[in-house]
Design a protein around this motif. Structure first.
Motif, PDB file in Angstrom:
ATOM      1  N   ALA A 175     -12.553 -20.362  -5.359  1.00 31.18           N
ATOM      2  CA  ALA A 175     -11.929 -20.548  -6.662  1.00 31.18           C
ATOM      3  C   ALA A 175     -11.191 -21.876  -6.735  1.00 31.18           C
ATOM      4  CB  ALA A 175     -10.981 -19.381  -6.945  1.00 31.18           C
TER       5      ALA A 175
ATOM      6  N   VAL B   9     -14.099 -14.799 -10.984  1.00 33.34           N
ATOM      7  CA  VAL B   9     -13.460 -14.710  -9.668  1.00 33.34           C
ATOM      8  C   VAL B   9     -13.507 -13.272  -9.159  1.00 33.34           C
ATOM      9  CG1 VAL B   9     -11.296 -14.985  -8.404  1.00 33.34           C
ATOM     10  CG2 VAL B   9     -11.936 -16.655 -10.162  1.00 33.34           C
ATOM     11  N   SER B  10     -13.866 -13.112  -7.879  1.00 33.59           N
ATOM     12  CA  SER B  10     -13.805 -11.814  -7.219  1.00 33.59           C
ATOM     13  C   SER B  10     -13.407 -12.024  -5.761  1.00 33.59           C
ATOM     14  CB  SER B  10     -15.158 -11.085  -7.317  1.00 33.59           C
ATOM     15  OG  SER B  10     -15.040  -9.761  -6.804  1.00 33.59           O
ATOM     16  N   VAL B  11     -13.357 -10.942  -5.009  1.00 31.12           N
ATOM     17  CA  VAL B  11     -12.982 -11.030  -3.602  1.00 31.12           C
ATOM     18  C   VAL B  11     -14.174 -11.535  -2.781  1.00 31.12           C
ATOM     19  CG1 VAL B  11     -11.281  -9.210  -3.763  1.00 31.12           C
ATOM     20  CG2 VAL B  11     -13.652  -8.630  -3.174  1.00 31.12           C
ATOM     21  N   HIS B  12     -13.876 -12.046  -1.600  1.00 33.49           N
ATOM     22  CA  HIS B  12     -14.933 -12.420  -0.654  1.00 33.49           C
ATOM     23  C   HIS B  12     -15.358 -11.169   0.121  1.00 33.49           C
ATOM     24  CE1 HIS B  12     -17.062 -14.420   2.607  1.00 33.49           C
ATOM     25  NE2 HIS B  12     -17.040 -15.527   1.881  1.00 33.49           N
TER      26      HIS B  12
ATOM     27  N   THR C 150      -4.657 -16.962  -7.675  1.00 34.36           N
ATOM     28  CA  THR C 150      -4.307 -15.628  -7.184  1.00 34.36           C
ATOM     29  C   THR C 150      -5.414 -14.676  -7.607  1.00 34.36           C
ATOM     30  OG1 THR C 150      -1.942 -16.106  -7.416  1.00 34.36           O
ATOM     31  CG2 THR C 150      -2.592 -13.790  -7.208  1.00 34.36           C
ATOM     32  N   ILE C 151      -6.103 -14.114  -6.654  1.00 38.48           N
ATOM     33  CA  ILE C 151      -7.291 -13.311  -6.947  1.00 38.48           C
ATOM     34  C   ILE C 151      -6.963 -12.137  -7.860  1.00 38.48           C
ATOM     35  CG2 ILE C 151      -9.144 -11.911  -5.951  1.00 38.48           C
ATOM     36  CD1 ILE C 151      -9.410 -14.876  -5.358  1.00 38.48           C
ATOM     37  N   THR C 152      -5.879 -11.432  -7.587  1.00 38.11           N
ATOM     38  CA  THR C 152      -5.557 -10.245  -8.388  1.00 38.11           C
ATOM     39  C   THR C 152      -5.281 -10.593  -9.850  1.00 38.11           C
ATOM     40  OG1 THR C 152      -3.235 -10.470  -7.674  1.00 38.11           O
ATOM     41  CG2 THR C 152      -4.645  -8.963  -6.421  1.00 38.11           C
TER      42      THR C 152
ATOM     43  N   ARG D 226      -9.006 -12.108 -11.285  1.00 34.04           N
ATOM     44  CA  ARG D 226     -10.217 -11.338 -11.011  1.00 34.04           C
ATOM     45  C   ARG D 226     -10.711 -10.560 -12.239  1.00 34.04           C
ATOM     46  NH1 ARG D 226     -10.711  -6.693  -6.225  1.00 34.04           N
ATOM     47  NH2 ARG D 226     -12.951  -6.230  -6.523  1.00 34.04           N
TER      48      ARG D 226
ATOM     49  N   GLY E  73     -13.458 -15.303  -3.452  1.00 36.41           N
ATOM     50  CA  GLY E  73     -12.284 -15.627  -2.656  1.00 36.41           C
ATOM     51  C   GLY E  73     -11.526 -16.839  -3.176  1.00 36.41           C
ATOM     52  N   ALA E  74     -10.302 -17.014  -2.627  1.00 36.17           N
ATOM     53  CA  ALA E  74      -9.393 -18.047  -3.108  1.00 36.17           C
ATOM     54  C   ALA E  74      -9.897 -19.458  -2.814  1.00 36.17           C
ATOM     55  CB  ALA E  74      -8.014 -17.837  -2.487  1.00 36.17           C
TER      56      ALA E  74
END
Length: 479
Positions: A416, A444-447, A425-427, A430, A412-413
């Motif tokens: 990060a 980096v990935s999503v939570h 920016t995650i996208t 990532r 998650g942001a």
């Protein structure tokens, strides 16, 4: 002629209230009522109607007592006192006959006794919620949590809902000599009382409780009398951390001196950290245990005030992989461990599918206290702001310096930003390794909580698969 009132069980408030109403409307004096309990282990038994044979029944006309008296009665029926039902009916009788301010007479012996019983029940309730300790039990690949507690009063039924709210995602049982309560994750069930021998001796959580209690113990605020009052010795045998108390008291003076010295050193570190990958600060204590101990007294932002406790990281001190989330949630705040709630369970499943053993990773959060907004009895997650993330970066830097992971997974942001020192920016970031200033890498990935919030099942499955793909890339980088 005496009237018999046989209640279904020890805390049959509904049965007592219905009987008290019938007796008062029928003019039955408190001296003529014999109160007793039928089957103590049948919580759902029908109310006995022995008084019907004596001509006592519902009468026409109004019957009201104050809400305050009813609330008091609902508490006092939990007291382990055989005369509680009679005492309460005596007050109802007086209120029904015109003494509407009966509870205001604090010099009245009956009022004094009922108030003392209510206070004792409330203290017992507080102790149960504070001193229940679950043990992990695995039976046929099913993991459940079992606790033993010895209350002074009949408080199990009234407190069951509290434990359901706090440990909704766990399968657990609380055993007491009077009553046992079991939560399957979906349904609540009461059963007969148990014995302490029904709890297994081996306890995977005992080491955690001892470490946690040792880390939060503040020798500078040691008050032995108050300590014994808040943690009565009758509970010590059921608390794994209690074995530490004599040594903690004995060494309190030396630990206080070390804390004063550490506080002097820590004042040299600024609260604000520079942007970008920052150099790891010099450790103020040796290893993660020392850092965790210092973090318990952190006041770098205001989040420590409403939170239950600081939630530090956990895992091997030499882990190749560090996993950083945003902040503890409601269940983490109560248990003192990271990623044990719904997001944590989803993370565990994704790690397993990716072939990563969570027990070999160091798991922590960018912000160490739970930030929430109260809504009734619920605590709703609130996103940490820049000031709070910056304040907690101090501890993340120390954890990374102590663990020295080869790769830090940023979920998650918020995570990060805490580690990279910039808005992410995650996208855009990532799915690829990012070089850090200390020679290690970040990813980096999503939570996992993002996956839980998705509106439909197809989207959840699609995004979960993408999350597992990220984790497989992480595994390839550390293998």
């Amino acid at each position: 002629m005496s009237v018999a009132a046989v209640l279904a069980h020890e805390v049959d408030f509904a049965g007592w209230r219905a009987a008290a109403r019938r007796f008062a409307q029928s003019g039955v004096s408190p001296n003529d009522v014999i109160w007793s309990v039928g089957c103590a282990n049948d919580l759902f038994a029908e109310h006995a109607e022995a008084d019907a044979a004596l001509g006592v029944g519902e009468q026409a006309g109004s019957f009201t007592v104050s809400r305050r008296l009813l609330a008091l009665a609902e508490t006092v029926v939990q007291a382990r006192d055989p005369e509680r039902f009679a005492l309460l009916y005596g007050l109802v009788w007086r209120a029904h006959r015109g003494d509407r301010t009966v509870l205001e007479d604090l010099a009245d012996p009956a009022v004094q006794r009922v108030r003392r019983l209510a206070q004792s029940v409330q203290r017992d309730t507080h102790k149960m919620r504070a001193f229940v300790r679950f043990r992990v039990v695995t039976d046929q690949d099913v993991t459940r949590h079992v606790a033993w507690f010895e209350p002074d009063h009949y408080i199990v039924e009234a407190n069951a809902a509290f434990f359901v709210r706090r440990f909704a995602t766990m399968v657990w049982s609380i055993l007491t000599p009077y009553r046992s309560v079991h939560w399957t994750g979906q349904a609540l069930r009461f059963a007969a009382g148990a014995e302490r021998a029904d709890i297994p001796d081996d306890d995977a959580l005992e080491a955690y409780w001892r470490t946690y209690y040792s880390s939060i113990f503040n020798p500078a605020r040691l008050k032995i009398t108050a300590m014994r009052s808040e943690m009565p010795q009758k509970y010590w045998r059921n608390l794994p951390e209690a074995a530490l108390i004599p040594d903690l008291i004995r060494n309190a003076g030396a630990r206080t001196d070390r804390m004063v010295e550490a506080t002097t050193l820590s004042s040299n570190y600024p609260t604000e950290q520079p942007a970008g990958p920052s150099p790891a600060p010099a450790a103020l204590a040796t290893g993660l245990a020392g850092i965790a101990q210092q973090a318990q007294a952190c006041r770098r932002c205001h989040l420590w005030e409403p939170a239950t406790q600081l939630v530090f990281g956990e895992g091997p001190a030499d882990a190749a992989l560090m996993i950083v989330g945003e902040q503890p949630g409601d269940q983490e705040d109560l248990a003192g461990r990271p990623f044990i709630g719904p997001a944590g369970q989803l993370l565990n499943r994704a790690l397993s599918e990716a072939g990563i053993d969570r027990s070999k990773a160091y798991v922590t959060n960018a912000v160490k206290h739970f930030k929430f907004e109260p809504r009734g009895k619920r605590r709703i997650h609130a996103k940490p702001d820049t000031t709070e993330i910056t304040a907690c970066k101090f501890w993340i830097d120390q954890e990374r310096a102590a663990v020295t992971p080869r790769l830090t997974l940023l979920l998650g942001a918020t995570a990060a930003r805490a580690v990279l020192g910039r808005t992410v920016t995650i996208t855009r970031e990532r799915g690829r390794p990012i070089a850090l200033g200390d020679g290690s890498q970040a990813f980096v990935s999503v939570h996992p909580s993002y996956l839980l919030r998705l509106p439909d099942e197809d989207a959840k499955q699609r995004e979960f698969a993408a999350f597992v793909t990220d984790l497989r890339s992480v595994r390839a980088l550390i293998d």
